[in-house]
Design a protein around this motif. Sequence first.
Motif, short mmCIF file in Angstrom:
data_model
loop_
_atom_site.label_atom_id
_atom_site.label_comp_id
_atom_site.label_asym_id
_atom_site.label_seq_id
_atom_site.Cartn_x
_atom_site.Cartn_y
_atom_site.Cartn_z
N ILE A 179 0.84 -1.20 0.00
CA ILE A 179 0.00 0.00 0.00
C ILE A 179 0.87 1.25 0.00
O ILE A 179 0.48 2.32 -0.48
CB ILE A 179 -0.96 0.01 1.23
CG1 ILE A 179 -2.00 1.11 1.09
CG2 ILE A 179 -0.19 0.13 2.52
CD1 ILE A 179 -2.93 0.95 -0.08
N LYS A 183 -2.73 10.24 0.53
CA LYS A 183 -4.11 10.08 0.07
C LYS A 183 -4.18 9.64 -1.39
O LYS A 183 -5.14 8.99 -1.81
CB LYS A 183 -4.89 11.37 0.28
CG LYS A 183 -4.45 12.54 -0.58
CD LYS A 183 -5.32 13.77 -0.32
CE LYS A 183 -4.89 14.94 -1.21
NZ LYS A 183 -5.73 16.14 -0.97
N LEU A 229 -2.47 7.39 -2.71
CA LEU A 229 -2.36 5.93 -2.75
C LEU A 229 -3.73 5.28 -2.79
O LEU A 229 -3.87 4.14 -3.25
CB LEU A 229 -1.58 5.43 -1.53
CG LEU A 229 -0.16 5.98 -1.35
CD1 LEU A 229 0.47 5.40 -0.09
CD2 LEU A 229 0.70 5.67 -2.56
N PHE A 230 -4.75 5.98 -2.28
CA PHE A 230 -6.11 5.45 -2.25
C PHE A 230 -6.99 6.11 -3.31
O PHE A 230 -7.73 5.42 -4.02
CB PHE A 230 -6.74 5.67 -0.87
CG PHE A 230 -5.99 5.00 0.25
CD1 PHE A 230 -6.28 3.69 0.61
CD2 PHE A 230 -4.98 5.66 0.92
CE1 PHE A 230 -5.59 3.07 1.63
CE2 PHE A 230 -4.28 5.05 1.95
CZ PHE A 230 -4.58 3.75 2.30
N LEU A 231 -6.92 7.45 -3.42
CA LEU A 231 -7.82 8.18 -4.29
C LEU A 231 -7.56 7.90 -5.77
O LEU A 231 -8.51 7.75 -6.55
CB LEU A 231 -7.71 9.69 -4.02
CG LEU A 231 -8.17 10.15 -2.64
CD1 LEU A 231 -8.02 11.66 -2.51
CD2 LEU A 231 -9.63 9.76 -2.41
N LEU A 242 -8.90 4.34 -6.73
CA LEU A 242 -10.33 4.20 -6.48
C LEU A 242 -11.19 5.01 -7.45
O LEU A 242 -12.38 4.73 -7.62
CB LEU A 242 -10.66 4.61 -5.03
CG LEU A 242 -10.16 3.65 -3.95
CD1 LEU A 242 -10.46 4.21 -2.57
CD2 LEU A 242 -10.80 2.26 -4.11
N TYR A 264 -1.12 2.03 -8.56
CA TYR A 264 -2.17 1.06 -8.86
C TYR A 264 -1.75 -0.35 -8.48
O TYR A 264 -2.51 -1.10 -7.85
CB TYR A 264 -2.50 1.10 -10.36
CG TYR A 264 -3.29 2.30 -10.80
CD1 TYR A 264 -4.68 2.28 -10.81
CD2 TYR A 264 -2.65 3.46 -11.23
CE1 TYR A 264 -5.41 3.38 -11.24
CE2 TYR A 264 -3.37 4.57 -11.66
CZ TYR A 264 -4.75 4.52 -11.66
OH TYR A 264 -5.47 5.62 -12.07
N PHE A 297 -1.55 -0.79 -4.65
CA PHE A 297 -2.88 -0.83 -4.03
C PHE A 297 -3.52 -2.20 -4.25
O PHE A 297 -4.07 -2.81 -3.32
CB PHE A 297 -3.76 0.27 -4.61
CG PHE A 297 -5.10 0.40 -3.94
CD1 PHE A 297 -5.23 1.06 -2.73
CD2 PHE A 297 -6.24 -0.15 -4.51
CE1 PHE A 297 -6.46 1.18 -2.09
CE2 PHE A 297 -7.48 -0.04 -3.89
CZ PHE A 297 -7.58 0.63 -2.68
N SER A 357 -1.68 -4.95 -2.22
CA SER A 357 -1.91 -4.83 -0.78
C SER A 357 -3.32 -5.29 -0.41
O SER A 357 -3.53 -5.94 0.62
CB SER A 357 -1.69 -3.39 -0.31
OG SER A 357 -2.60 -2.50 -0.93
N VAL A 358 -4.31 -4.98 -1.27
CA VAL A 358 -5.68 -5.44 -1.01
C VAL A 358 -5.74 -6.96 -1.09
O VAL A 358 -6.34 -7.61 -0.23
CB VAL A 358 -6.66 -4.80 -2.02
CG1 VAL A 358 -8.03 -5.47 -1.92
CG2 VAL A 358 -6.79 -3.31 -1.75
#
Length: 456
Positions: free
Chosen positions: A83, A233, A235-237, A240, A372, A375, A378-379
């Motif tokens: 992540i 942020k 890393l997520f936005l 997503l 990408y 992320f 890591s998920v």
Amino acid sequence: MKKMKRAYGKLSMMLFYRNDMQLITAPGKPDRDWFIKQAIFGTAFGALVGGIFLSGLFIELDAPDYLMGYIPYIGSIAGITLIFAGLIIERVRNRKKFIVILNIISKSLIVSAVWIPLFISRGIAPYVMIFVVFWGYSLQAFMGITINSWFVDVIDERLRGRFMSTKQIFALVVSAVFPVVAGRYLDLAPDRYVAFCVIYSVAWIFMWLETHSFTKITEPGFKSLGKGNVSFKDLFLVPLKNKAYLKYMTTQSIFYFSWYMTMSFASVYQLRYLEIPYTYITVMGMINPVLQMAWYPMWGRLVDKYGSHFILRLALWMYSFHAVLWFLMTKGSYFYIMPMLQISAAMIGPAFTLGTFNTKYAIIPQEGRSVYDGFFTSVVGLVILISPAVGNLIKTFIEKTSTGAMGMEFPQFRLMFALAAVLVLLLNFYHLASAKKTDDLVNEKLFIKTIFRRTK
């Protein structure tokens, strides 16, 4: 001598390159050759310290079943740490140096696990070992997505699929030979722990050979996200907001949960409960890579013809059948079921690998690729971390309520394998429904027509 070299060259062209002259003559061959050598040495390392041998090392130290559920997939679980990949890799300017350093540290940590029982009691050694191995595989995961990005930038897209198949065939030769030799050595060794120490030490030598291969590959330019100033942020936005990527990641996560919730106990089921000898397991393991050598080119052509989405759906049908075979495997049937498992795995492996790789990198943009990729990994790592815990609860429930029911041998494992078959089947029905909505079933129809045409 010259005749032998000429004969070897012709055999290599036929067996590995399928007489594809473009792979031999296209620009960039030195880089492709070193990527092949890196795959050979890296596969040799993984074949000796991972899979059945990593599980066997922990079983040798009497690690409990709930811990054993994590061991075969500790590398995937370690992907949780990715992540943060975007924060680090997007700032890296010399990927070659970064990869070389991580390769040495990560694989040295993994190898060091075998020596830990010499310094602390065997009662707590497995817990310290899994901690060390986890961080070794975590660093290797950072290295892995950097290598993938490097590979995509170095290898020409027009021949990348065929080269991936060729590179994999070289690695499969190693996968077919090394586990058998190591497994036989373990079965014959008077002291199995000492044998593990020898095997892990040999693997460490291959790490240095792989490191040398990395130093020989060209370092191309690197496109970072923006100016490389990735915030936490982002890393997520960033991932997503990509709907196609998010849908792909969600369905893949559901598959990994369904599969690893039950299959994480496959190794301990073979070694501790069915008591299958290492020699038989590793000899049967040769079937998988040998068949993959023949089937990788076939799957490469099918991906090009029918598309990676269709190949992924086809792989899920095969995964369901694979789980049914695990359900059927008992002390009395493993001698016959294991060859079928290896044949099934050989069909699934290339389809799933080529399908997921091509689908993922078709969706992920070039800029910010590590964000990408990190992320996603890591998920998936988090899913695989949770899956064995859920699976262990189910296994414990079955043990308390159904042991001996219907005369079934080891129902706590076999009923879980049946559950995996059902869950993956349901996921594929969802894929088919989604494909029908978007009119994406044309490849299924074309594939079925081709099969019927050939059977007439």
